[in-house]
Design an enzyme around this catalytic site. Sequence first.
Site, PDB file in Angstrom:
ATOM      1  N   ARG A 150      53.056  30.399  40.514  1.00  0.00           N
ATOM      2  CA  ARG A 150      52.763  29.221  41.344  1.00  0.00           C
ATOM      3  C   ARG A 150      51.293  28.816  41.241  1.00  0.00           C
ATOM      4  O   ARG A 150      50.965  27.647  41.051  1.00  0.00           O
ATOM      5  CB  ARG A 150      53.119  29.520  42.798  1.00  0.00           C
ATOM      6  CG  ARG A 150      54.578  29.901  43.046  1.00  0.00           C
ATOM      7  CD  ARG A 150      54.778  30.227  44.522  1.00  0.00           C
ATOM      8  NE  ARG A 150      56.123  30.661  44.834  1.00  0.00           N
ATOM      9  CZ  ARG A 150      56.500  31.940  44.889  1.00  0.00           C
ATOM     10  NH1 ARG A 150      55.609  32.889  44.655  1.00  0.00           N
ATOM     11  NH2 ARG A 150      57.738  32.262  45.189  1.00  0.00           N
ATOM     12  N   ARG A 171      55.237  37.704  31.195  1.00  0.00           N
ATOM     13  CA  ARG A 171      56.332  38.575  30.765  1.00  0.00           C
ATOM     14  C   ARG A 171      57.395  37.820  29.989  1.00  0.00           C
ATOM     15  O   ARG A 171      58.027  38.369  29.092  1.00  0.00           O
ATOM     16  CB  ARG A 171      56.950  39.260  31.983  1.00  0.00           C
ATOM     17  CG  ARG A 171      56.077  40.335  32.596  1.00  0.00           C
ATOM     18  CD  ARG A 171      56.710  40.919  33.830  1.00  0.00           C
ATOM     19  NE  ARG A 171      56.804  39.934  34.897  1.00  0.00           N
ATOM     20  CZ  ARG A 171      57.322  40.167  36.102  1.00  0.00           C
ATOM     21  NH1 ARG A 171      57.832  41.354  36.379  1.00  0.00           N
ATOM     22  NH2 ARG A 171      57.354  39.229  37.027  1.00  0.00           N
ATOM     23  N   ARG A 228      43.579  40.454  40.396  1.00  0.00           N
ATOM     24  CA  ARG A 228      43.161  41.725  40.974  1.00  0.00           C
ATOM     25  C   ARG A 228      42.144  42.376  40.035  1.00  0.00           C
ATOM     26  O   ARG A 228      42.231  42.219  38.807  1.00  0.00           O
ATOM     27  CB  ARG A 228      44.361  42.663  41.168  1.00  0.00           C
ATOM     28  CG  ARG A 228      45.259  42.296  42.340  1.00  0.00           C
ATOM     29  CD  ARG A 228      44.555  42.541  43.673  1.00  0.00           C
ATOM     30  NE  ARG A 228      45.430  42.297  44.828  1.00  0.00           N
ATOM     31  CZ  ARG A 228      45.521  41.157  45.480  1.00  0.00           C
ATOM     32  NH1 ARG A 228      44.806  40.109  45.059  1.00  0.00           N
ATOM     33  NH2 ARG A 228      46.311  41.038  46.526  1.00  0.00           N
ATOM     34  N   GLU A 257      36.505  46.797  45.206  1.00  0.00           N
ATOM     35  CA  GLU A 257      35.833  45.920  46.163  1.00  0.00           C
ATOM     36  C   GLU A 257      35.919  46.484  47.587  1.00  0.00           C
ATOM     37  O   GLU A 257      36.893  47.160  47.930  1.00  0.00           O
ATOM     38  CB  GLU A 257      36.429  44.510  46.104  1.00  0.00           C
ATOM     39  CG  GLU A 257      37.920  44.432  46.347  1.00  0.00           C
ATOM     40  CD  GLU A 257      38.469  43.030  46.063  1.00  0.00           C
ATOM     41  OE1 GLU A 257      39.186  42.531  46.945  1.00  0.00           O
ATOM     42  OE2 GLU A 257      38.191  42.458  44.987  1.00  0.00           O
ATOM     43  N   HIS A 275      35.849  37.688  46.696  1.00  0.00           N
ATOM     44  CA  HIS A 275      37.300  37.631  46.927  1.00  0.00           C
ATOM     45  C   HIS A 275      37.648  36.567  47.965  1.00  0.00           C
ATOM     46  O   HIS A 275      38.236  36.841  49.011  1.00  0.00           O
ATOM     47  CB  HIS A 275      37.855  38.992  47.362  1.00  0.00           C
ATOM     48  CG  HIS A 275      39.340  39.108  47.149  1.00  0.00           C
ATOM     49  ND1 HIS A 275      39.978  40.312  46.988  1.00  0.00           N
ATOM     50  CD2 HIS A 275      40.326  38.158  47.067  1.00  0.00           C
ATOM     51  CE1 HIS A 275      41.281  40.122  46.827  1.00  0.00           C
ATOM     52  NE2 HIS A 275      41.509  38.816  46.871  1.00  0.00           N
TER      53      HIS A 275
END
Length: 309
Positions: A150, A171, A228, A257, A275
């Site tokens: 998304r 994938r 991430r 983090e 972040h």
Amino acid sequence: MAIEILQTQRLPARCEQALAERYVVHRLFDAADRQALLADVAPRVRATAGGHVDAALMDRLPRLEIIAVFGVGYDSVDTEAARSRRLRVTNTPEVLNDAVAELAIGLMVALARHIPQADRYVRGGGWAKAGFPLQAELNGKTLGILGLGRIGKEIATRAQAMKMRVVYHGRHRQPYEPYVYYSSLLDMARDCDWLVAVAPGGRETYRMVSREVLAALGPAGGFVNLGRGTLVDEAALVELLQSGELGGAALDVFEHEPHVPEALFGLDNVVLSPHQGSGTRQTRERMGALVVANLDAHFAGEPLPSAVV
């Protein structure tokens, strides 16, 4: 009898207020003695709100039914343990797509045009002495997206508005998307000017942005990470940025983090962000509302708005 829930992290004020109006809330994240709190309330807790729920915590909560994660990523929850215990897990997708996509483009522009450095240049009086060095632009460049979900699709739409060519790796090929698909991340990196990572964390994606992938971007390439920190080999990233084998990086997430490798602080080819992909008031409010909606739906016996398990 009132339903008791365990809040595992700080949530937006409106979300916390809504939870308090509906449930008996136990705030684990700011308890002076977390073990004492758990010993007292664990037998009665039926839900958690927030992330950071591992198998050990699940075992402490014998009546647990649902884990309502605050965030689109749910890698801080042991979903395999949840599934084996027949627990529901929800997250907060969709509502943060625009905010993260906007930051992705912002980080790319900031890195290409050296906006943080230009700001310091003006404030430090450098402009009065000489013009700022010429920089790069996004127009005409190829952007490779790692994770065309998304958020990835929203980034792609915005990148096209910047007159960029978009390709992607994931994938599976998505046959109804208009972008070129690469089955090999390394091959895509070789053909890209920019690589933006927005894939989820977890064992399947651990350090998939390897030294080889980063090196393939080359001394003119840019890497942006909003997924991430575990997606990338962070030590290799630092080394390649220091040597100039990778042109630059704009990073919103880090492996440990809020700890950020200090070696990055002195590099001029890096933009660092705390972040804040979903860090806007309107997005965080919508995320909080979705946490509440998932809990309400569960305890009303209705379909969950955004279940992942």
